[in-house]
Each structure stands twice: as C-alpha cells, then as structure tokens.
Design a protein around this motif. Structure first.
Motif, short mmCIF file in Angstrom:
data_model
loop_
_atom_site.label_atom_id
_atom_site.label_comp_id
_atom_site.label_asym_id
_atom_site.label_seq_id
_atom_site.Cartn_x
_atom_site.Cartn_y
_atom_site.Cartn_z
N LEU A 127 0.83 -1.20 0.00
CA LEU A 127 0.00 0.00 0.00
C LEU A 127 0.86 1.25 0.00
CD1 LEU A 127 -2.96 -0.68 2.47
CD2 LEU A 127 -2.87 -1.00 0.02
N VAL A 128 1.97 1.20 0.72
CA VAL A 128 2.85 2.36 0.79
C VAL A 128 3.42 2.69 -0.59
CG1 VAL A 128 5.03 3.21 1.76
CG2 VAL A 128 3.41 2.00 3.21
N VAL B 268 -7.14 3.09 -0.36
CA VAL B 268 -5.90 2.97 0.42
C VAL B 268 -6.05 3.68 1.77
CG1 VAL B 268 -3.43 3.48 0.48
CG2 VAL B 268 -4.49 2.74 -1.66
N TYR C 280 -8.55 1.76 4.03
CA TYR C 280 -7.93 0.53 4.54
C TYR C 280 -7.02 0.87 5.71
CZ TYR C 280 -5.77 -4.06 4.68
OH TYR C 280 -5.32 -5.30 5.08
N ARG C 281 -6.20 1.89 5.52
CA ARG C 281 -5.25 2.27 6.58
C ARG C 281 -5.98 2.79 7.82
NH1 ARG C 281 -1.64 1.05 9.69
NH2 ARG C 281 -0.14 2.61 10.30
N GLU D 50 -7.30 -0.11 9.67
CA GLU D 50 -6.17 -0.79 10.29
C GLU D 50 -5.77 -0.06 11.58
OE1 GLU D 50 -2.38 -0.66 8.14
OE2 GLU D 50 -2.57 -2.83 7.96
N LEU D 51 -5.70 1.26 11.55
CA LEU D 51 -5.34 2.04 12.73
C LEU D 51 -6.41 1.92 13.82
CD1 LEU D 51 -3.92 5.27 11.05
CD2 LEU D 51 -2.63 3.55 12.35
#
Length: 173
Positions: free
Chosen positions: A120-121, A152, A155-156, A159-160
């Motif tokens: 993703l990064v 993206v 999703y992040r 996740e956080l």
C-alpha cells in the motif's frame, strides 16, 4: 524503606533485561499488500471501449458513482484510463467540441499500474508522485481490480482503528 528491598551489591549478578514491548517489535509490521485491500472490496472493474464516446463515459461515471474508467480494446487488453480530470481538461481545451469525441481521443495512454504483491505504501507513493487517484491492478497481464486513493486511505484508517482497539484491550485487560 521496605525491609524486603536490598540495594544492589558489587558481587551481584546482572539480571537479564526482558520486555514484551520494545520499539523494534512495536514498529515492525507486515507490509500490507494490494491483495489484502482487494480481498475486502468489490473487485469489479468498470471498463469502456476506446471507440465509445465521451457522453457514454460520462453517463457510466455518473451512474456508477466512480471517478475513472479502465479503457480496453476489442481483445479486452488495458489500453488506457479515462478519469473525470481527463474529461474536464478536454472540455477546457475544446469548448463545445468535446462531447462528440471518442474515449481514445481523451484517455490517458501511459497508465501506471500495480500488482497484487505491491505494498500500500508503494502504491500510495506512486499515486502521490503521479498526482492521480486511480490505479488498475494487473497481474500476469490480466486486469485484477482497481485501487483508488480512497481505498488505500480507508484501509489504513480501519487498520489504525483495529490497532487502537487492540491497545485498549491490552491496557484494560
């Protein structure tokens, strides 16, 4: 001072330090790959033919509530991408003459793609540097999906949120 406490003495053996948390193990995360993101979203890719007109493209963009279309040739191969920005740019360049034009006349031909194993990064960096918001996912020459900058970021964020919940549970017990 409690009677059970004894100050360290010169002849004491140094205790081996141990900890369950360290900067190293807290900062190490498995690189999240595009395949993880695709597994959580609809992988349908809306495509359009090179020969279609801009009004057809605009209608699909509106009806599907999306910002870009993958352009394919008669064999189904990726030949370009047509985004809202491409259309707006063309409207400004050729006022009153844009709508009869074809998708092929207005699409971006040099499409930057990613693979399912890309992180993703890496993808986010490519999107930021290239100043675009949509990236087709191609694996072994086959179109596998479309990733947007919103995908993206969402999703992040999820996740956080999950990480924060885990930390709260760790603290509370």
């Amino acid at each position: 001072m409690p009677t059970s406490y004894q100050a360290p003495m010169a002849g004491d053996k140094a205790k081996q330090a141990s900890s369950s948390q360290s900067i190293e193990n807290n900062m190490q995360t498995e690189a999240v790959r595009i395949k993880h993101l695709l597994a959580q979203k609809d992988q349908t890719v809306i495509t359009i033919a090179e020969t279609d007109t801009l009004p057809a493209a605009v209608q699909i963009l509106r009806d599907k509530r999306i910002g870009a279309l993958v352009v394919t040739n008669s064999d189904g191969d990726l030949t370009g991408i047509l985004s809202e920005r491409d259309i707006v740019r063309k409207l400004a360049e050729t006022p009153g003459q844009t709508l009869p034009q074809t998708v092929a006349e207005n699409m971006t031909r040099d499409v930057v793609t990613c693979g399912t194993q890309d992180t993703l990064v890496e993808v986010l960096r490519s999107m930021s540097e290239g100043r675009f918001r949509h990236m087709p996912v191609v694996e072994a020459g086959m179109l596998k999906g479309m990733v947007t900058i919103g995908d993206v970021v969402n999703y992040r964020l999820n996740e956080l949120e999950h990480e924060a919940l885990q930390l709260k549970q760790l603290i509370v017990g």
